[in-house]
Design a protein around this motif. Structure first.
Motif, PDB file in Angstrom:
ATOM      1  N   ARG A  46     -15.122  80.443 100.944  1.00  0.00           N
ATOM      2  CA  ARG A  46     -14.147  79.343 100.986  1.00  0.00           C
ATOM      3  C   ARG A  46     -13.575  79.163 102.389  1.00  0.00           C
ATOM      4  NH1 ARG A  46     -10.533  79.669  95.427  1.00  0.00           N
ATOM      5  NH2 ARG A  46     -12.262  79.629  93.944  1.00  0.00           N
ATOM      6  N   PHE A  47     -13.199  80.272 103.017  1.00  0.00           N
ATOM      7  CA  PHE A  47     -12.665  80.173 104.376  1.00  0.00           C
ATOM      8  C   PHE A  47     -13.726  79.657 105.342  1.00  0.00           C
ATOM      9  CE2 PHE A  47      -9.169  82.837 102.890  1.00  0.00           C
ATOM     10  CZ  PHE A  47      -8.103  82.315 103.614  1.00  0.00           C
ATOM     11  N   LYS A  48     -14.939  80.101 105.148  1.00  0.00           N
ATOM     12  CA  LYS A  48     -16.042  79.660 106.003  1.00  0.00           C
ATOM     13  C   LYS A  48     -16.245  78.155 105.900  1.00  0.00           C
ATOM     14  CE  LYS A  48     -20.702  81.284 107.186  1.00  0.00           C
ATOM     15  NZ  LYS A  48     -21.756  82.245 106.810  1.00  0.00           N
ATOM     16  N   GLN A  49     -16.144  77.621 104.701  1.00  0.00           N
ATOM     17  CA  GLN A  49     -16.289  76.186 104.485  1.00  0.00           C
ATOM     18  C   GLN A  49     -15.166  75.391 105.152  1.00  0.00           C
ATOM     19  OE1 GLN A  49     -16.437  76.018 100.235  1.00  0.00           O
ATOM     20  NE2 GLN A  49     -18.560  76.753 100.108  1.00  0.00           N
ATOM     21  N   HIS A  50     -14.037  76.057 105.391  1.00  0.00           N
ATOM     22  CA  HIS A  50     -12.908  75.384 106.035  1.00  0.00           C
ATOM     23  C   HIS A  50     -12.811  75.721 107.527  1.00  0.00           C
ATOM     24  CE1 HIS A  50     -11.748  74.688 101.854  1.00  0.00           C
ATOM     25  NE2 HIS A  50     -10.941  73.752 102.315  1.00  0.00           N
ATOM     26  N   GLY A  51     -13.920  76.174 108.112  1.00  0.00           N
ATOM     27  CA  GLY A  51     -13.968  76.345 109.556  1.00  0.00           C
ATOM     28  C   GLY A  51     -13.528  77.687 110.081  1.00  0.00           C
ATOM     29  N   LEU A 207      -1.418  85.841 107.246  1.00  0.00           N
ATOM     30  CA  LEU A 207      -1.051  86.426 105.959  1.00  0.00           C
ATOM     31  C   LEU A 207      -1.751  87.769 105.843  1.00  0.00           C
ATOM     32  CD1 LEU A 207       0.274  86.140 103.132  1.00  0.00           C
ATOM     33  CD2 LEU A 207      -1.869  85.102 102.363  1.00  0.00           C
ATOM     34  N   VAL A 208      -0.992  88.824 105.660  1.00  0.00           N
ATOM     35  CA  VAL A 208      -1.541  90.180 105.545  1.00  0.00           C
ATOM     36  C   VAL A 208      -1.401  90.652 104.102  1.00  0.00           C
ATOM     37  CG1 VAL A 208      -1.325  92.585 106.278  1.00  0.00           C
ATOM     38  CG2 VAL A 208      -0.973  90.747 107.932  1.00  0.00           C
ATOM     39  N   VAL A 209      -2.500  91.136 103.538  1.00  0.00           N
ATOM     40  CA  VAL A 209      -2.479  91.733 102.205  1.00  0.00           C
ATOM     41  C   VAL A 209      -2.865  93.200 102.359  1.00  0.00           C
ATOM     42  CG1 VAL A 209      -3.361  91.639  99.855  1.00  0.00           C
ATOM     43  CG2 VAL A 209      -3.220  89.536 101.207  1.00  0.00           C
ATOM     44  N   LEU A 210      -1.968  94.090 102.007  1.00  0.00           N
ATOM     45  CA  LEU A 210      -2.229  95.529 102.062  1.00  0.00           C
ATOM     46  C   LEU A 210      -2.469  96.015 100.638  1.00  0.00           C
ATOM     47  CD1 LEU A 210      -2.294  98.162 103.766  1.00  0.00           C
ATOM     48  CD2 LEU A 210       0.130  98.428 103.221  1.00  0.00           C
ATOM     49  N   MET A 211      -3.615  96.653 100.419  1.00  0.00           N
ATOM     50  CA  MET A 211      -3.956  97.001  99.047  1.00  0.00           C
ATOM     51  C   MET A 211      -4.854  98.226  99.021  1.00  0.00           C
ATOM     52  SD  MET A 211      -6.703  93.953  98.677  1.00  0.00           S
ATOM     53  CE  MET A 211      -8.062  93.906  99.880  1.00  0.00           C
ATOM     54  N   SER A 212      -4.995  98.800  97.844  1.00  0.00           N
ATOM     55  CA  SER A 212      -6.067  99.755  97.569  1.00  0.00           C
ATOM     56  C   SER A 212      -6.923  99.145  96.475  1.00  0.00           C
ATOM     57  CB  SER A 212      -5.500 101.104  97.130  1.00  0.00           C
ATOM     58  OG  SER A 212      -4.767 100.979  95.922  1.00  0.00           O
ATOM     59  N   ASP A 213      -8.204  99.483  96.461  1.00  0.00           N
ATOM     60  CA  ASP A 213      -9.077  98.883  95.447  1.00  0.00           C
ATOM     61  C   ASP A 213      -9.012  99.630  94.112  1.00  0.00           C
ATOM     62  OD1 ASP A 213     -10.394 101.102  96.350  1.00  0.00           O
ATOM     63  OD2 ASP A 213     -12.216 100.083  96.976  1.00  0.00           O
ATOM     64  N   HIS A 214      -8.415 100.783  94.106  1.00  0.00           N
ATOM     65  CA  HIS A 214      -8.189 101.539  92.874  1.00  0.00           C
ATOM     66  C   HIS A 214      -7.217 102.666  93.192  1.00  0.00           C
ATOM     67  CE1 HIS A 214     -10.823 104.588  94.592  1.00  0.00           C
ATOM     68  NE2 HIS A 214     -11.783 103.678  94.723  1.00  0.00           N
ATOM     69  N   GLY A 215      -6.868 103.442  92.200  1.00  0.00           N
ATOM     70  CA  GLY A 215      -6.018 104.602  92.408  1.00  0.00           C
ATOM     71  C   GLY A 215      -6.848 105.874  92.406  1.00  0.00           C
ATOM     72  N   GLU A 216      -6.174 107.003  92.235  1.00  0.00           N
ATOM     73  CA  GLU A 216      -6.864 108.299  92.267  1.00  0.00           C
ATOM     74  C   GLU A 216      -6.104 109.264  91.363  1.00  0.00           C
ATOM     75  OE1 GLU A 216     -10.085 110.589  93.930  1.00  0.00           O
ATOM     76  OE2 GLU A 216      -9.543 108.497  94.234  1.00  0.00           O
ATOM     77  N   SER A 217      -6.819 110.018  90.564  1.00  0.00           N
ATOM     78  CA  SER A 217      -6.181 111.087  89.786  1.00  0.00           C
ATOM     79  C   SER A 217      -6.539 112.416  90.431  1.00  0.00           C
ATOM     80  CB  SER A 217      -6.619 111.046  88.323  1.00  0.00           C
ATOM     81  OG  SER A 217      -8.018 111.040  88.195  1.00  0.00           O
ATOM     82  N   ASP A 296      -5.554  88.674  91.156  1.00  0.00           N
ATOM     83  CA  ASP A 296      -4.556  87.677  91.554  1.00  0.00           C
ATOM     84  C   ASP A 296      -4.567  87.382  93.053  1.00  0.00           C
ATOM     85  OD1 ASP A 296      -3.516  87.468  88.916  1.00  0.00           O
ATOM     86  OD2 ASP A 296      -2.346  89.298  89.228  1.00  0.00           O
ATOM     87  N   ILE A 297      -5.246  88.222  93.836  1.00  0.00           N
ATOM     88  CA  ILE A 297      -5.196  88.059  95.283  1.00  0.00           C
ATOM     89  C   ILE A 297      -5.864  86.758  95.721  1.00  0.00           C
ATOM     90  CG2 ILE A 297      -6.029  88.998  97.479  1.00  0.00           C
ATOM     91  CD1 ILE A 297      -5.656  91.790  96.300  1.00  0.00           C
ATOM     92  N   ALA A 298      -7.099  86.510  95.262  1.00  0.00           N
ATOM     93  CA  ALA A 298      -7.842  85.321  95.690  1.00  0.00           C
ATOM     94  C   ALA A 298      -7.116  84.022  95.345  1.00  0.00           C
ATOM     95  CB  ALA A 298      -9.251  85.330  95.104  1.00  0.00           C
ATOM     96  N   PRO A 299      -6.659  83.823  94.097  1.00  0.00           N
ATOM     97  CA  PRO A 299      -5.954  82.577  93.804  1.00  0.00           C
ATOM     98  C   PRO A 299      -4.626  82.447  94.537  1.00  0.00           C
ATOM     99  CG  PRO A 299      -5.931  84.044  91.885  1.00  0.00           C
ATOM    100  CD  PRO A 299      -6.903  84.623  92.872  1.00  0.00           C
ATOM    101  N   THR A 300      -3.955  83.578  94.797  1.00  0.00           N
ATOM    102  CA  THR A 300      -2.692  83.517  95.550  1.00  0.00           C
ATOM    103  C   THR A 300      -2.946  83.055  96.984  1.00  0.00           C
ATOM    104  OG1 THR A 300      -1.750  85.290  94.215  1.00  0.00           O
ATOM    105  CG2 THR A 300      -0.697  84.852  96.329  1.00  0.00           C
ATOM    106  N   ILE A 301      -3.958  83.627  97.629  1.00  0.00           N
ATOM    107  CA  ILE A 301      -4.289  83.226  98.998  1.00  0.00           C
ATOM    108  C   ILE A 301      -4.761  81.775  99.019  1.00  0.00           C
ATOM    109  CG2 ILE A 301      -5.901  83.613 100.909  1.00  0.00           C
ATOM    110  CD1 ILE A 301      -5.818  86.567 100.289  1.00  0.00           C
ATOM    111  N   THR A 302      -5.585  81.391  98.049  1.00  0.00           N
ATOM    112  CA  THR A 302      -6.081  80.024  97.988  1.00  0.00           C
ATOM    113  C   THR A 302      -4.947  79.021  97.862  1.00  0.00           C
ATOM    114  OG1 THR A 302      -8.128  80.794  96.951  1.00  0.00           O
ATOM    115  CG2 THR A 302      -7.629  78.455  96.769  1.00  0.00           C
ATOM    116  N   GLU A 303      -3.973  79.324  97.022  1.00  0.00           N
ATOM    117  CA  GLU A 303      -2.818  78.454  96.854  1.00  0.00           C
ATOM    118  C   GLU A 303      -2.013  78.326  98.139  1.00  0.00           C
ATOM    119  OE1 GLU A 303       1.077  77.995  93.923  1.00  0.00           O
ATOM    120  OE2 GLU A 303      -0.075  79.842  93.951  1.00  0.00           O
TER     121      GLU A 303
END
Length: 303
Positions: A46-51, A207-217, A296-303
């Protein structure tokens, strides 16, 4: 209250980039063929399509092959093939170790250079330096940058921690100690990374998104949503940590270990997630009380 739809790296990243659940994008395991995943509408495309110029950087591709199929123009990190795993740790010789983290080492030791899997050689600042060089060559287009850091991944050590008193792991307390040490190292690496981003003026308006892709036990009481007294069937209460590692289930009553191993483990599915807008329109700090997910990250950034 942030959750990942599945506690495995590649499926989680597909959800991050697409905003879809694994059932919809098709990635249910690590190391799937990118052509078998429905990622045509990823954030990168999507970002690529917008330059925008799109760049993906990672220091470990053992579990997650994100590349041009997902919309990225450029990649920074170790090669994405079986040689990455087979050759990464076959270079433990004094002269090799001296050269691997240099620009010369990039050519002579491509499978160990900035490769988190090469535990004996990986140095966090080598990776951020490689990313720094890539950013210096970027175009004048706006940038969509995704960075996947694996310093805090099992076995929780790297070149500067090989002589850690709790390594190799012999008991559960060692696991937690190594995890905490690697977390501190990751914090320093993030600091170095933000210095590099600031140098390239990439924090002036972004816009910075800080995240982990999963947790750890970490084999701690409460890692499983199950009380031993109410568990039916044979328990493994006397298993040592080495035996637990060898078990497919990696569980012992209310304890469990790793990620992607146990759907009864909230700690494996709980992840870090924070947004901040840097520049003139920065967000006021606040906590979101309702449950959220990596989808929720992708739709939030898209919005």
């Amino acid at each position: 209250d942030a959750m990942t739809p599945i506690a495995r790296t590649f499926p989680a990243w597909m959800s991050i980039l697409s905003g879809h659940y694994p059932f919809n994008h098709g990635a249910r395991e690590d190391l799937m063929n990118p052509k078998d995943v429905n990622i045509d509408h990823s954030l990168a495309w999507r970002f690529k399509q917008h330059g925008y110029e799109t760049l993906f950087a990672t220091d470990d591709s053992r579990f997650s092959h994100v590349d041009q199929h997902h919309g990225f123009d450029k990649l920074v990190g170790p090669s994405m093939d079986i040689s990455n795993t087979l050759l990464a740790n076959l270079t433990d010789m004094p002269m090799n170790n001296f050269l691997i983290n240099t620009r010369l080492g990039q050519w002579f030791f491509p499978y160990s250079y900035i490769n988190r899997e090469s535990l004996i050689n990986y140095r966090p600042k080598s990776f951020t330096a490689a990313l720094d060089r890539a950013l210096s060559k970027r175009t004048k287009k706006p940038l969509f940058l995704s960075i996947h850091l694996c310093l805090i991944h099992w076995p929780f050590i790297h070149a500067q921690h090989r002589k850690h008193p709790n390594y190799p792991i012999k008991q559960p307390a060692d696991l937690l100690a190594l995890y905490q040490t690697s977390l501190q190292a990751l914090d320093l690496q993030l600091g170095d990374l933000f210095v590099k981003l600031k140098k390239h003026r990439l924090l002036d308006n972004t816009l910075v998104v800080l995240m982990s892709d999963h947790g750890e036990s970490l084999y701690l009481p409460g890692d499983r949503a199950l009380q031993p007294a109410k568990q039916r069937g044979k328990q493994q209460a006397d298993a040592t940590i080495k035996q637990v590692i060898k078990l497919n289930s990696q569980t012992d009553g209310e304890k469990t270990m790793g990620h992607g191993t146990d759907v009864m483990s909230p700690s494996q599915y709980h992840n870090v997630l924070a947004f901040q807008r840097l520049g003139k329109q920065s967000f006021s700090p606040k906590r979101v009380s309702h449950p959220v997910s990596l989808v929720d990250i992708a739709p939030t950034i898209t919005e």
